[in-house]
Design a protein around this motif. Sequence first.
Motif, PDB file in Angstrom:
ATOM      1  N   GLU A 107     -65.936 -74.589 -50.739  1.00  0.00           N
ATOM      2  CA  GLU A 107     -66.984 -73.532 -50.893  1.00  0.00           C
ATOM      3  C   GLU A 107     -67.930 -73.861 -49.552  1.00  0.00           C
ATOM      4  O   GLU A 107     -68.123 -74.865 -49.058  1.00  0.00           O
ATOM      5  CB  GLU A 107     -67.866 -73.532 -52.028  1.00  0.00           C
ATOM      6  CG  GLU A 107     -68.286 -74.897 -52.357  1.00  0.00           C
ATOM      7  CD  GLU A 107     -69.338 -74.780 -53.776  1.00  0.00           C
ATOM      8  OE1 GLU A 107     -68.693 -73.887 -54.644  1.00  0.00           O
ATOM      9  OE2 GLU A 107     -70.371 -75.498 -54.262  1.00  0.00           O
ATOM     10  N   TYR A 108     -68.675 -72.626 -49.351  1.00  0.00           N
ATOM     11  CA  TYR A 108     -69.488 -72.544 -48.110  1.00  0.00           C
ATOM     12  C   TYR A 108     -70.652 -71.516 -48.374  1.00  0.00           C
ATOM     13  O   TYR A 108     -70.427 -70.972 -49.182  1.00  0.00           O
ATOM     14  CB  TYR A 108     -68.406 -72.368 -46.784  1.00  0.00           C
ATOM     15  CG  TYR A 108     -67.989 -70.763 -46.828  1.00  0.00           C
ATOM     16  CD1 TYR A 108     -66.770 -70.596 -47.614  1.00  0.00           C
ATOM     17  CD2 TYR A 108     -68.719 -69.826 -46.308  1.00  0.00           C
ATOM     18  CE1 TYR A 108     -66.385 -69.429 -47.359  1.00  0.00           C
ATOM     19  CE2 TYR A 108     -68.211 -68.619 -46.277  1.00  0.00           C
ATOM     20  CZ  TYR A 108     -66.905 -68.562 -46.968  1.00  0.00           C
ATOM     21  OH  TYR A 108     -66.440 -67.155 -47.191  1.00  0.00           O
ATOM     22  N   GLU A 109     -71.636 -71.774 -47.474  1.00  0.00           N
ATOM     23  CA  GLU A 109     -72.668 -70.934 -47.458  1.00  0.00           C
ATOM     24  C   GLU A 109     -72.872 -70.058 -46.320  1.00  0.00           C
ATOM     25  O   GLU A 109     -73.137 -70.765 -45.224  1.00  0.00           O
ATOM     26  CB  GLU A 109     -73.937 -71.638 -48.071  1.00  0.00           C
ATOM     27  CG  GLU A 109     -74.137 -71.794 -49.493  1.00  0.00           C
ATOM     28  CD  GLU A 109     -75.362 -72.604 -49.836  1.00  0.00           C
ATOM     29  OE1 GLU A 109     -76.392 -72.528 -48.970  1.00  0.00           O
ATOM     30  OE2 GLU A 109     -75.359 -73.236 -50.809  1.00  0.00           O
ATOM     31  N   PRO A 110     -72.801 -68.847 -46.386  1.00  0.00           N
ATOM     32  CA  PRO A 110     -73.058 -68.064 -45.199  1.00  0.00           C
ATOM     33  C   PRO A 110     -74.676 -68.324 -45.014  1.00  0.00           C
ATOM     34  O   PRO A 110     -75.434 -68.661 -45.728  1.00  0.00           O
ATOM     35  CB  PRO A 110     -72.813 -66.716 -45.418  1.00  0.00           C
ATOM     36  CG  PRO A 110     -71.956 -66.732 -46.709  1.00  0.00           C
ATOM     37  CD  PRO A 110     -72.132 -67.996 -47.379  1.00  0.00           C
ATOM     38  N   LEU A 111     -74.927 -68.183 -43.553  1.00  0.00           N
ATOM     39  CA  LEU A 111     -76.485 -68.391 -43.320  1.00  0.00           C
ATOM     40  C   LEU A 111     -77.163 -67.225 -43.957  1.00  0.00           C
ATOM     41  O   LEU A 111     -76.956 -66.182 -44.029  1.00  0.00           O
ATOM     42  CB  LEU A 111     -76.597 -67.984 -41.496  1.00  0.00           C
ATOM     43  CG  LEU A 111     -76.013 -69.087 -40.749  1.00  0.00           C
ATOM     44  CD1 LEU A 111     -76.229 -68.581 -39.329  1.00  0.00           C
ATOM     45  CD2 LEU A 111     -77.031 -70.187 -40.767  1.00  0.00           C
ATOM     46  N   GLY A 112     -78.364 -67.865 -44.611  1.00  0.00           N
ATOM     47  CA  GLY A 112     -79.380 -66.809 -45.166  1.00  0.00           C
ATOM     48  C   GLY A 112     -78.636 -66.784 -46.720  1.00  0.00           C
ATOM     49  O   GLY A 112     -79.382 -65.633 -47.396  1.00  0.00           O
ATOM     50  N   ALA A 113     -77.451 -67.131 -47.024  1.00  0.00           N
ATOM     51  CA  ALA A 113     -77.051 -66.703 -48.496  1.00  0.00           C
ATOM     52  C   ALA A 113     -77.760 -67.774 -49.577  1.00  0.00           C
ATOM     53  O   ALA A 113     -78.224 -68.845 -49.132  1.00  0.00           O
ATOM     54  CB  ALA A 113     -75.674 -67.064 -48.558  1.00  0.00           C
ATOM     55  N   THR A 114     -78.051 -67.223 -50.758  1.00  0.00           N
ATOM     56  CA  THR A 114     -78.489 -68.163 -51.763  1.00  0.00           C
ATOM     57  C   THR A 114     -77.679 -68.705 -52.600  1.00  0.00           C
ATOM     58  O   THR A 114     -77.735 -69.832 -53.473  1.00  0.00           O
ATOM     59  CB  THR A 114     -79.547 -67.336 -52.808  1.00  0.00           C
ATOM     60  OG1 THR A 114     -78.743 -66.279 -53.048  1.00  0.00           O
ATOM     61  CG2 THR A 114     -80.754 -66.896 -51.902  1.00  0.00           C
ATOM     62  N   LYS A 115     -76.364 -68.240 -52.625  1.00  0.00           N
ATOM     63  CA  LYS A 115     -75.133 -68.718 -53.513  1.00  0.00           C
ATOM     64  C   LYS A 115     -74.116 -69.275 -52.605  1.00  0.00           C
ATOM     65  O   LYS A 115     -73.764 -68.269 -51.678  1.00  0.00           O
ATOM     66  CB  LYS A 115     -74.820 -68.056 -54.363  1.00  0.00           C
ATOM     67  CG  LYS A 115     -75.652 -67.777 -55.712  1.00  0.00           C
ATOM     68  CD  LYS A 115     -74.849 -66.790 -56.856  1.00  0.00           C
ATOM     69  CE  LYS A 115     -74.699 -65.606 -56.491  1.00  0.00           C
ATOM     70  NZ  LYS A 115     -74.409 -64.632 -57.349  1.00  0.00           N
ATOM     71  N   PRO A 116     -73.228 -70.385 -52.871  1.00  0.00           N
ATOM     72  CA  PRO A 116     -72.049 -70.776 -52.161  1.00  0.00           C
ATOM     73  C   PRO A 116     -71.008 -69.733 -52.413  1.00  0.00           C
ATOM     74  O   PRO A 116     -70.929 -69.094 -53.431  1.00  0.00           O
ATOM     75  CB  PRO A 116     -72.003 -72.104 -52.533  1.00  0.00           C
ATOM     76  CG  PRO A 116     -72.521 -72.108 -53.829  1.00  0.00           C
ATOM     77  CD  PRO A 116     -73.708 -71.307 -54.020  1.00  0.00           C
ATOM     78  N   LEU A 117     -70.117 -69.399 -51.351  1.00  0.00           N
ATOM     79  CA  LEU A 117     -68.912 -68.710 -51.931  1.00  0.00           C
ATOM     80  C   LEU A 117     -67.608 -69.492 -51.661  1.00  0.00           C
ATOM     81  O   LEU A 117     -67.739 -70.458 -51.055  1.00  0.00           O
ATOM     82  CB  LEU A 117     -68.692 -67.684 -50.580  1.00  0.00           C
ATOM     83  CG  LEU A 117     -69.782 -66.643 -50.525  1.00  0.00           C
ATOM     84  CD1 LEU A 117     -69.625 -65.678 -49.061  1.00  0.00           C
ATOM     85  CD2 LEU A 117     -69.871 -65.629 -51.506  1.00  0.00           C
ATOM     86  N   LYS A 118     -66.725 -69.319 -52.701  1.00  0.00           N
ATOM     87  CA  LYS A 118     -65.505 -69.875 -52.610  1.00  0.00           C
ATOM     88  C   LYS A 118     -64.519 -69.778 -51.256  1.00  0.00           C
ATOM     89  O   LYS A 118     -64.235 -68.545 -51.042  1.00  0.00           O
ATOM     90  CB  LYS A 118     -64.565 -69.510 -53.800  1.00  0.00           C
ATOM     91  CG  LYS A 118     -65.106 -70.026 -55.091  1.00  0.00           C
ATOM     92  CD  LYS A 118     -64.776 -71.584 -55.281  1.00  0.00           C
ATOM     93  CE  LYS A 118     -65.254 -72.095 -56.549  1.00  0.00           C
ATOM     94  NZ  LYS A 118     -65.505 -73.675 -56.481  1.00  0.00           N
TER      95      LYS A 118
END
Lengths: 451, 129
Positions: free
Chosen positions: A262-273
């Motif tokens: 998983e990773y987090e886009p800049l400014g995201a609050t939740k990680p994405l798969k």
Amino acid sequence: MVAIKKIPRKNPQLETILDSIADGVFTINLDREITSFNRSAERITGVKCEQALGQKCFDVFHANICQGRCAMEKTLKTGKSIIDLPVSILNIRGKTVPISVSTAVLKNDKGETVGGVETFRDLSDIEDMRRELGRQYCFDDIISKNHEIVKLFGVLPDIAQSASTVLIQGASGTGKELFARAIHNCSARAKGPYVAINCGALPAALLESELFGYCRGAFTDAKADKPGRFARARGGTLFLDEIGDLPLSMQVKLLRVLQEGEYEPLGATKPLKSDARIIAATNRDLATLMAEGKFREDLYYRINVIKLCLPSLAERREDIPLLVEHFINRFNVRTGKRIAGVSGEVLRLLMRYEFPGNIRELENIIEHAFVLCRATLITIEHLPADMQDKSASHADVPSSEDASCFKKAEARVILDTLKKYGNHRGNTARELGIDKATLWRKMKRLGIKNL
Amino acid sequence: MKRKIAIPLFGTRISPHFTYADMALLVDIENGEVAQSREIALGQADELQRIQYLKSLEINTLICGGISNIAERMLAEQAIDVISWVTGEARDALELFICKRLTSGAWLCPKRHRCRSGQSRNKKPVTFS
């Protein structure tokens, strides 16, 4: 072993007409035996007319539709012609040739069906252009007779089918991306996207937003969400080129993706798969970078699951003639020229050149020659000036080492082909694209006796 | 000596294209004779899947018609001997293979070129179980 049925020449005038057209034409009788085979059919299939006559059409044509979807069979059954059906055949050298076929029935004076006629057009040039534009490369596009590369062919299917991370190591211009694309196109993710990024080309901050994307409001001017390369490669493959140049700060983030998925886009609050297969490539020695503290050990072991090492062009000199031929075909298509090949002197020079830029440099040399060449043969004066200088300085003095290397490579190719064809010189010569007399002379010169 | 042979089929003939054959003949050869044979379905499997399948069946030799260069190299790397570009009846090819006279690129003519060696002349014709 060769069964040839001689069909009497019934209509020399008609044969002359058929031989003069650019499309392949053959006719069959109701037993599906070939009764005529024109010159273009010989050129496209690689099978000589004398060999084709009397043979079953499918044994000569080797098309993907021969078993089950035969166009000719359909035409003979229904009496209806088929026009421009796109199919592929295998030519005698084992190369897939895209063609379009048209079929019609042949009738005698009484109106009875006595066979069929099939015309076919070679679409290789159009297909090459389409593939180049769409970059739809597969293993078939990797041109090599080098034993190291051939060894890789053995493991590539398994690698392609697995979901493991692949690390491709090789100097610049050795074809790392071609391998990456081929692995993707032959994998279960082939229908998904193939996304590439050069990790060495972007500064760390930009690389992060490129890889992971950003959310609206993450920074000034971020007015809308932007998906990163990981998001764009969802269900497909992400090719990380020059991974050895990845800044340390980014290495930690990449490690997290590989470990946690998983990773987090800049400014995201939740990680994405993450759902992208990673293929990484580098021209640097990651083990050395690791020892110097410039590459994280944990990341190295995460990406180094399957490692492919590509040899430099200098280590696979036997491939130079094949690659030259390949690039000449490619540039003939691109430029509309009809250059047949390179002179012996040019080939000798290329065979002893070091190619620091590897295959890409060879491609550039041929492209340069294409611009200058107005004849049908590339000669020394069409090469870049620095290569011409090298030619002058080496004039008539091929080193004994070079000559020996070339001879060994040539002998190995001939021996391998002889072995493949059970010592059959005719088939060997055909595979090598030379005539039997030339093969005999080469064998004599290289001291090759029957196996 | 045991060998396991696969021949992609088109009816009773060798398939003209390895990648598009629906069926293959599997033959176990022991001491120069056919010990067992059966037909298997290859279905719609692509080239890579076919190669992996043949590998899983522990095939030693593939006798086939047309085959792409790349498939041939991959098979060779899986230690599967390939006798390619053979055309004709599968039975004839097998017979020639048993008497070690089958080579790549052979156009087989059913009534000629039978095994002529003394060793195999007296053997029973190849039969499939």
